[in-house]
Scaffold this motif. Structure first.
Motif, mmCIF file in Angstrom:
data_model
loop_
_atom_site.group_PDB
_atom_site.id
_atom_site.type_symbol
_atom_site.label_atom_id
_atom_site.label_comp_id
_atom_site.label_asym_id
_atom_site.label_seq_id
_atom_site.Cartn_x
_atom_site.Cartn_y
_atom_site.Cartn_z
ATOM 1 N N GLU A 70 23.501 -3.809 -3.090
ATOM 2 C CA GLU A 70 22.144 -3.321 -2.428
ATOM 3 C C GLU A 70 20.856 -3.005 -3.523
ATOM 4 O O GLU A 70 19.891 -3.325 -3.268
ATOM 5 N N ASP A 71 21.379 -2.097 -4.558
ATOM 6 C CA ASP A 71 20.784 -1.898 -5.564
ATOM 7 C C ASP A 71 19.969 -2.987 -6.270
ATOM 8 O O ASP A 71 18.770 -3.137 -6.659
ATOM 9 N N LEU A 72 20.885 -4.060 -6.707
ATOM 10 C CA LEU A 72 20.264 -5.402 -7.245
ATOM 11 C C LEU A 72 19.299 -5.896 -6.430
ATOM 12 O O LEU A 72 18.279 -6.639 -6.912
ATOM 13 N N LEU A 73 19.741 -6.091 -5.140
ATOM 14 C CA LEU A 73 18.799 -6.882 -4.198
ATOM 15 C C LEU A 73 17.407 -6.156 -4.246
ATOM 16 O O LEU A 73 16.516 -7.041 -3.872
ATOM 17 N N ASP A 74 17.267 -4.967 -4.454
ATOM 18 C CA ASP A 74 15.946 -4.304 -4.382
ATOM 19 C C ASP A 74 14.877 -4.985 -5.344
ATOM 20 O O ASP A 74 13.904 -5.024 -5.376
ATOM 21 N N ARG A 75 15.587 -6.042 -6.360
ATOM 22 C CA ARG A 75 14.778 -6.549 -7.452
ATOM 23 C C ARG A 75 14.623 -7.884 -7.098
ATOM 24 O O ARG A 75 13.836 -8.652 -7.918
ATOM 25 N N ALA A 76 15.375 -8.469 -5.977
ATOM 26 C CA ALA A 76 15.191 -10.092 -5.932
ATOM 27 C C ALA A 76 13.999 -10.614 -5.220
ATOM 28 O O ALA A 76 13.203 -9.762 -4.773
ATOM 29 N N TRP A 77 13.453 -11.474 -5.742
ATOM 30 C CA TRP A 77 12.305 -12.400 -5.244
ATOM 31 C C TRP A 77 12.519 -12.631 -3.661
ATOM 32 O O TRP A 77 13.392 -13.233 -3.354
ATOM 33 N N GLY A 78 11.303 -12.299 -2.884
ATOM 34 C CA GLY A 78 11.563 -12.846 -1.827
ATOM 35 C C GLY A 78 12.468 -11.885 -0.962
ATOM 36 O O GLY A 78 13.170 -12.377 0.059
ATOM 37 N N LEU A 79 12.940 -10.772 -1.036
ATOM 38 C CA LEU A 79 13.837 -9.955 -0.192
ATOM 39 C C LEU A 79 13.588 -9.933 1.207
ATOM 40 O O LEU A 79 12.489 -9.640 1.648
ATOM 41 N N GLU A 80 14.607 -10.069 1.951
ATOM 42 C CA GLU A 80 14.113 -9.932 3.537
ATOM 43 C C GLU A 80 15.620 -9.072 3.933
ATOM 44 O O GLU A 80 16.465 -9.075 3.182
ATOM 45 N N PRO A 81 15.348 -8.691 5.324
ATOM 46 C CA PRO A 81 16.726 -7.740 5.840
ATOM 47 C C PRO A 81 18.047 -8.443 5.740
ATOM 48 O O PRO A 81 18.987 -8.057 5.516
ATOM 49 N N GLU A 82 17.756 -9.793 5.658
ATOM 50 C CA GLU A 82 19.256 -10.585 5.798
ATOM 51 C C GLU A 82 19.564 -11.285 4.292
ATOM 52 O O GLU A 82 20.378 -12.002 4.201
ATOM 53 N N SER A 83 18.887 -10.613 3.242
ATOM 54 C CA SER A 83 19.028 -10.974 2.066
ATOM 55 C C SER A 83 20.497 -10.645 1.545
ATOM 56 O O SER A 83 21.026 -9.399 1.711
ATOM 57 N N ARG A 84 21.388 -11.532 0.607
ATOM 58 C CA ARG A 84 22.424 -11.060 0.293
ATOM 59 C C ARG A 84 22.495 -11.826 -1.400
ATOM 60 O O ARG A 84 22.037 -12.801 -1.479
ATOM 61 N N LEU A 85 23.369 -11.170 -2.025
ATOM 62 C CA LEU A 85 23.874 -12.039 -3.320
ATOM 63 C C LEU A 85 24.954 -12.908 -2.832
ATOM 64 O O LEU A 85 26.158 -12.342 -2.395
ATOM 65 N N SER A 86 24.803 -14.350 -3.206
ATOM 66 C CA SER A 86 25.953 -14.990 -2.621
ATOM 67 C C SER A 86 27.275 -14.899 -3.208
ATOM 68 O O SER A 86 28.286 -15.318 -2.705
ATOM 69 N N CYS A 87 27.184 -14.631 -4.638
ATOM 70 C CA CYS A 87 28.703 -14.261 -5.272
ATOM 71 C C CYS A 87 29.259 -12.891 -4.631
ATOM 72 O O CYS A 87 30.403 -12.791 -4.756
ATOM 73 N N GLN A 88 28.728 -12.122 -3.766
ATOM 74 C CA GLN A 88 29.243 -11.068 -3.127
ATOM 75 C C GLN A 88 29.391 -11.137 -1.684
ATOM 76 O O GLN A 88 30.011 -10.374 -1.048
#
Length: 112
Positions: A70-88
């Motif tokens: 969740e902390d890393l996702l805060d830095r992702a481009w184009g973040l949306e409520p349904e965003s995830r890191l695919s490796c996790q």
């Protein structure tokens, strides 16, 4: 088997692709097994955001994200409520529909 549909992405998967996966695998592992080359700069160690995806269908069926993701996702481009890191993102039994964002924080395509 769980069905995963990767929506079309101009460079990575132009036609889109539907594949089958075993519960317990990550979205990234399944993508790579099926020649969908999602960028993953940290080699799946949850240390970057290059494998960011948006789960368009089936988000709630995934194992919930841990605080580090969740902390890393805060830095992702184009973040949306349904965003995830695919490796996790660990797959369960429900079918998924995955969108690969046009850009990542590590690499921006400048094709016209």
């Amino acid at each position: 088997m769980t069905k995963i549909t990767f929506l079309p992405h101009e460079e990575i998967c132009p036609e889109g692709k539907t594949v089958e996966a075993l519960p317990g695998q990550s979205i990234l592992e399944v993508a790579l097994e099926h020649d969908i080359h999602i960028e993953h700069a940290c080699e799946m160690s949850c240390a970057c955001t290059t494998c960011h995806v948006i789960v368009r269908k089936g988000y709630d069926s995934l194992i919930p994200p841990e605080e580090r993701e969740e902390d890393l996702l805060d830095r992702a481009w184009g973040l949306e409520p349904e965003s995830r890191l695919s490796c996790q993102s660990i797959i369960e039994a429900e079918d998924l529909e995955i969108e690969i964002p046009k850009y990542t924080i590590n690499h921006v395509s400048e094709k016209g």
